[in-house]
Design a protein around this motif. Structure first.
Motif, mmCIF file in Angstrom:
data_model
loop_
_atom_site.group_PDB
_atom_site.id
_atom_site.type_symbol
_atom_site.label_atom_id
_atom_site.label_comp_id
_atom_site.label_asym_id
_atom_site.label_seq_id
_atom_site.Cartn_x
_atom_site.Cartn_y
_atom_site.Cartn_z
ATOM 1 N N MET A 32 0.849 -1.200 0.000
ATOM 2 C CA MET A 32 0.000 0.000 0.000
ATOM 3 C C MET A 32 0.882 1.246 0.000
ATOM 4 O O MET A 32 1.676 1.446 0.910
ATOM 5 C CB MET A 32 -0.917 0.008 1.222
ATOM 6 N N SER A 33 0.770 2.063 -1.040
ATOM 7 C CA SER A 33 1.485 3.340 -1.103
ATOM 8 C C SER A 33 0.570 4.444 -0.604
ATOM 9 O O SER A 33 -0.658 4.374 -0.752
ATOM 10 C CB SER A 33 1.931 3.645 -2.524
ATOM 11 N N LYS A 34 1.163 5.472 -0.041
ATOM 12 C CA LYS A 34 0.405 6.578 0.531
ATOM 13 C C LYS A 34 0.961 7.889 0.002
ATOM 14 O O LYS A 34 2.178 8.103 -0.005
ATOM 15 C CB LYS A 34 0.510 6.544 2.065
ATOM 16 N N GLN B 285 1.948 4.954 -7.743
ATOM 17 C CA GLN B 285 2.903 4.326 -6.829
ATOM 18 C C GLN B 285 4.311 4.867 -7.049
ATOM 19 O O GLN B 285 5.055 5.115 -6.087
ATOM 20 C CB GLN B 285 2.861 2.809 -7.008
ATOM 21 N N THR C 227 -8.796 8.931 -0.079
ATOM 22 C CA THR C 227 -7.950 8.359 0.980
ATOM 23 C C THR C 227 -6.468 8.623 0.777
ATOM 24 O O THR C 227 -5.680 8.524 1.717
ATOM 25 C CB THR C 227 -8.140 6.833 1.057
ATOM 26 N N HIS C 228 -6.064 8.934 -0.474
ATOM 27 C CA HIS C 228 -4.655 9.112 -0.845
ATOM 28 C C HIS C 228 -3.854 7.820 -0.686
ATOM 29 O O HIS C 228 -2.624 7.858 -0.619
ATOM 30 C CB HIS C 228 -4.006 10.258 -0.059
ATOM 31 N N GLU C 229 -4.540 6.698 -0.643
ATOM 32 C CA GLU C 229 -3.882 5.400 -0.567
ATOM 33 C C GLU C 229 -4.039 4.673 -1.900
ATOM 34 O O GLU C 229 -5.120 4.684 -2.494
ATOM 35 C CB GLU C 229 -4.482 4.556 0.560
#
Length: 475
Positions: free
Chosen positions: A1-3, A398, A460-462
């Motif tokens: 999971m990238s944020k 990503q 969510t920016h995820e």
């Protein structure tokens, strides 16, 4: 999971000539796309010319509501020179009212508007006076930019002088793919130089009007270009590296040096002169170019540039050739568009910016995938199942997240085009949107599968991994 950072913004990229339509309304004069459509409609996919756009003029409030529902907070469009100004170089009141209403409606919807002053749509009467090869037309752009900034300077925070200023020289004057179908490398570079001067006049007008209080004090001026990170073969020859230098110099460094240093790359200019390409520099141009520095940059990214030493010094038209295409054996292609899918290129550009232009903030101003024949991907309910779009955007995001972690000054992301739009002489052949435009149903809008994914990411920016479909990490 990238944020992604919480202050990282998500939005939609579009342009006036590709969405507005209404080509004979609100006092608009013809631009080159109208002229080409009128003269040779058979050049356009399914004979769909510039006239309709995607019906945005009459549907813009519906479209703004869609963008907000998808969690987007900003959008970029362009003012059409041919709509705002009349043929005498004066503001057309109907055109000005059109854009005032558009920007006000976007604000009511909760969208920050980014405005580009030029998106390949020169008024035809100015093209017939010499286009970007004419100093008169360069000065006319300066007049237009000043008029637009005076008219909307209190409303708009984010301004850009040009979108993809390298494309018009290439497509109109080198490759001969766009009207007027020339194959003249030297003419292309003269046009590129004219656009460079026009950019600087636009920035100078912005600075003057901001100092005078006409442009809001928090406003920023920038340039948007389709930068193509250059790569060549493993174990390159000196000639391969020279091909990289000139490709990077003309397509990328030309603009990066202009907007950060107020100069053009002298090694590139020297090589052009050595090969007989005359760039018409006049006394006083150095002072004009020095005004070209911007506050931030837009980076359009679709594909990398893979080049190698040319097989010949000249092409069939007698033009100098500095590089030939290199076909990377591991390339993953979007067969609809003929473009390589290489998400890591966005990271490589980010690291180039960090190393060579460390003070300049930027954002991804366009990124997207156009697919032909999307109707074949519809499920039983009629919704397009575009998992390939989720793969494409997710992997690019990503790499953006990784670039930010590694120190890149990337502030946001605008997708091209959230809602399907008309795309030059390809018309509606390749669809880019998270939202379908149904041409058989009066341009009605319909969410594709990817739309719900975009909403989740934007809010969510995820970025959750979706698949391994396009992964390609080395060049």
């Amino acid at each position: 999971m990238s944020k992604l950072p919480t202050d990282f913004f998500f939005g939609a990229a579009m342009s006036g000539p590709q969405t507005e339509g209404a080509w004979r309304r609100f006092g608009k004069v013809d631009n080159l796309w109208d002229t080409w459509s009128n003269e040779r409609i058979e050049d356009f996919h399914n004979r769909v010319g510039s006239y309709a756009g995607n019906d945005f003029t009459d549907r813009h409030n519906e479209d703004f509501a869609i963008l907000r529902d998808l969690g987007l907070t900003s959008w970029r469009t362009s003012i059409q020179w041919s709509r705002l100004m009349d043929a005498d170089g004066r503001v057309n009141p109907e055109g000005a009212a059109y854009y005032h209403e558009l920007f006000a409606d976007a604000k009511k919807a909760g969208l920050e508007t980014f405005v580009c002053l030029y998106h390949f749509d020169m008024p035809t009467y100015l093209f017939r006076r010499g286009g970007w090869d004419s100093r008169e037309v360069v000065e006319a752009y300066g007049n237009y930019a000043r008029a637009a900034l005076e008219e909307f300077g209190g409303e708009i925070k984010y301004w850009f002088t040009f979108n993809e200023p390298v494309v018009e020289p290439q497509n109109r004057y080198t490759f001969g793919a766009w009207y007027p179908f020339h194959h003249d490398f030297a003419e292309a570079r003269r046009v590129q130089y004219g656009i460079s001067l026009a950019h600087c006049l636009g920035v100078a007008a912005f600075r003057d009007l901001q100092a005078a209080g006409t442009v809001r004090p928090d406003a920023k001026i920038g340039l948007i270009n389709c930068f193509t990170p250059p790569y060549t073969r493993e174990n390159p020859s000196e000639a391969d590296l020279e091909a990289v230098r000139m490709t990077d110099g003309i397509d990328n460094r030309w603009w990066l040096d202009l907007v950060t240093k107020g100069t053009l790359p002298q090694d590139v200019m020297a090589t052009l002169a050595e090969r007989g390409v005359d760039v018409p520099v006049r006394p006083g141009d150095e002072q004009i170019l020095a005004q070209g520095r911007v506050d931030w940059l837009g980076f359009n990214y679709y594909h990398p540039a893979r080049v190698q030493a040319p097989s010949s010094d000249t092409d069939e038209y007698g033009n100098p050739v500095f590089a030939s295409e290199y076909v990377w054996p591991d390339a993953v292609m979007n067969e609809s568009r003929g473009w390589e899918i290489y998400p890591k290129g966005i990271y490589d550009f980010a690291m180039t910016m960090k190393r060579d232009y460390p003070d300049l903030e930027w954002y991804v101003s366009e990124n997207g995938i156009g697919i032909e024949g999307e109707d074949s991907s519809k499920d039983a309910s009629g919704a397009i199942q575009d998992d390939y779009r989720i793969d494409f955007v997710g992997q690019h995001l990503q790499w953006i997240a990784k670039a930010i972690e590694d120190g890149a000054k990337c502030r946001g992301y605008h997708y091209w085009a959230v809602i399907d739009n008309w795309s030059w002489n390809n018309a509606f052949k390749n669809r880019y949107g998270f939202v379908e435009v149904n041409l058989s149903d009066n341009y009605s809008r319909h969410l594709k599968k990817s739309a719900s994914w975009l909403r989740e990411v934007a809010t969510t920016h995820e970025i959750a991994p979706h698949s391994e479909g396009f992964v390609s990490e080395s060049a």
